[in-house]
Design an enzyme around this catalytic site. Structure first.
Site, short mmCIF file in Angstrom:
data_model
loop_
_atom_site.label_atom_id
_atom_site.label_comp_id
_atom_site.label_asym_id
_atom_site.label_seq_id
_atom_site.Cartn_x
_atom_site.Cartn_y
_atom_site.Cartn_z
N HIS A 1 54.39 18.57 73.50
CA HIS A 1 53.62 19.28 72.47
C HIS A 1 52.19 18.69 72.34
O HIS A 1 51.20 19.41 72.44
CB HIS A 1 54.37 19.19 71.14
CG HIS A 1 53.61 19.67 69.95
ND1 HIS A 1 53.52 21.00 69.62
CD2 HIS A 1 52.88 18.99 69.01
CE1 HIS A 1 52.78 21.13 68.53
NE2 HIS A 1 52.39 19.94 68.14
N HIS A 55 46.15 24.29 67.45
CA HIS A 55 47.59 24.57 67.55
C HIS A 55 47.89 25.99 68.01
O HIS A 55 48.91 26.24 68.64
CB HIS A 55 48.31 24.25 66.24
CG HIS A 55 48.78 22.83 66.17
ND1 HIS A 55 47.94 21.78 65.88
CD2 HIS A 55 50.01 22.27 66.42
CE1 HIS A 55 48.63 20.66 65.93
NE2 HIS A 55 49.88 20.92 66.25
N ASP A 65 48.47 15.03 69.50
CA ASP A 65 48.80 15.87 68.35
C ASP A 65 47.95 15.45 67.15
O ASP A 65 47.38 16.30 66.44
CB ASP A 65 50.30 15.72 68.03
CG ASP A 65 50.84 16.86 67.18
OD1 ASP A 65 50.21 17.93 67.12
OD2 ASP A 65 51.91 16.67 66.57
N HIS A 78 47.67 25.76 71.64
CA HIS A 78 48.94 25.17 72.10
C HIS A 78 50.01 26.26 72.25
O HIS A 78 50.68 26.35 73.27
CB HIS A 78 49.42 24.10 71.13
CG HIS A 78 50.88 23.78 71.31
ND1 HIS A 78 51.88 24.54 70.72
CD2 HIS A 78 51.50 22.83 72.04
CE1 HIS A 78 53.06 24.06 71.09
NE2 HIS A 78 52.86 23.01 71.88
ZN LIG Z 1 51.39 19.47 66.27
#
Ligand SMILES: [Zn+2]
Length: 363
Positions: free
Chosen positions: A272, A255, A172, A258
């Site tokens: 995540h 992101h 992340d 993601h």
């Molecule tokens: Zn994140």
């Protein structure tokens, strides 16, 4: 001139065994503290809570936590907060418990202490929460008037959690610098709706440099449940540097990729940060980053076991339809992919995913 804005928690505190000082921090706000934590997480740190209460007397009200940050759960805890006259809300655990505590504090207008027990995301420092439905699907983001009043990070507790959480947090945090760089080039808005500051960009860069320098050493320490200087640095990178960096510099392609990946059932078992890690590879391909930089990131991820291709995220049968689904979702209206400093189409994203998958799959 452009409006620049940087937001952060009022105080960030990090150290081994720091949770045993919780009482003195609670007393700074009052006496009655509502604890938002699952039974598992609470039991894991119960001896620290008891020790904290012995050192400095305060009233800890056990609110529990229902595993999901839903409107219903926030309502339940708000009622407890009002009934027991709580002076401060403590969120303890992973991102969802912390988000729930932040939301309760926001709506009840009470100070919030955030105690992450894993370093798997950059949620602890932020002034927002991700709300889910009762069925665990994404519902909306809620943005708060202010960030947490205190982020209290006990590195000894994080060292004792499985290292896969820490490594996911590195995935992340890896996105922070690249997304910050893209947003700055595009003059895109950050999360609080202004332009990035020199400070936030420097923090994002330091986040990346810290990851490159200390990740392997930190993972080795965490694998053995001990705290070292490298682990302290990585916890700071995952929680503080990445937290301030993403919120005050903005998100972009990584992101959004993601979010696109979450449409595939196969990826649901992955954290995540693990999905963001592959998102970073796609981000770099999309912007045609220099080969040297791309290779550095690929090898970094590989050395830690972070996903670099779709197979690493459980997608063993890669079809045109599946990749198109990811690309379409990543390009949904309002997605942060439009913070990239050039026009992005679904076809561009499709091509970048296919290419990133090929590059990652062949190292
Ligand atoms: Zn994140």
């Amino acid at each position: 001139m452009m409006k620049k804005v940087l937001i952060s928690p009022a105080k960030y505190l990090q150290g081994n065994n720091e949770l045993s000082n919780l009482g003195s921090y609670v007393r700074g706000f009052g006496y009655n503290a509502l604890l938002v934590a699952s039974t598992d997480d609470q039991e894991r740190v119960q001896h620290h809570l008891d020790e904290a209460n012995e050192k400095e007397n305060f009233n800890l009200i056990y609110g529990g936590f229902n595993t999901e940050c839903t409107k219903k759960e926030i309502e339940r805890l708000r009622r407890m907060c009002a009934k027991d006259n709580c002076d401060v809300i403590i969120g303890l655990g992973g991102g969802k418990a912390l988000d729930t505590a932040k939301a309760v504090g926001h709506f009840e207008n009470k100070p919030v202490i955030v105690v992450p027990t894993i370093a798997s995301t950059d949620a602890p420092c932020s002034g927002l929460a991700v709300i889910y439905t009762e069925h665990g699907e994404f519902e909306e983001y809620i943005f708060f008037k202010r960030n947490p009043d205190l982020v209290l990070v006990d590195t000894g507790i994080i060292a004792k959690a499985p290292s896969r959480f820490l490594v996911a947090g590195m995935g992340d945090a890896l996105s922070t610098y690249f997304e910050a760089r893209s947003c700055a080039k595009a003059y895109a808005n950050n999360i609080p709706g202004g332009k990035s500051t020199l400070a936030a960009l420097a923090i994002a860069k330091l986040c990346y440099e810290t990851l490159l320098a200390d990740s392997l050493k930190a993972k080795a320490a965490c694998d053995n449940n001990v705290v070292t200087a490298a682990l302290e640095n990585i916890i700071e990178a995952n929680i503080l540097l990445s937290g301030l960096g993403f919120e005050s510099s903005g998100l972009a392609a990584a992101h959004a990729i993601h979010n696109g990946l979450t449409v595939l059932e196969e990826t649901h078992h992955y954290f995540h940060g693990e999905k963001v890690s592959f998102g970073v590879i796609v981000h770099l391909v999309l912007e045609n980053a220099p080969s040297e930089e791309l290779n550095k990131v690929l090898h970094y991820c590989q050395s830690l076991g972070l996903p670099v291709c779709l197979k690493d995220l459980g997608v063993t049968d890669v079809t045109t339809e599946k990749v198109m689904e990811i690309a379409k979702a990543a390009c949904a209206e309002g997605e942060t992919i439009y913070n990239m400093p050039f026009d992005v189409t679904v076809e561009d994203v499709y091509a970048a995913i296919i290419t990133a998958d090929e590059l990652g799959g062949s190292i």
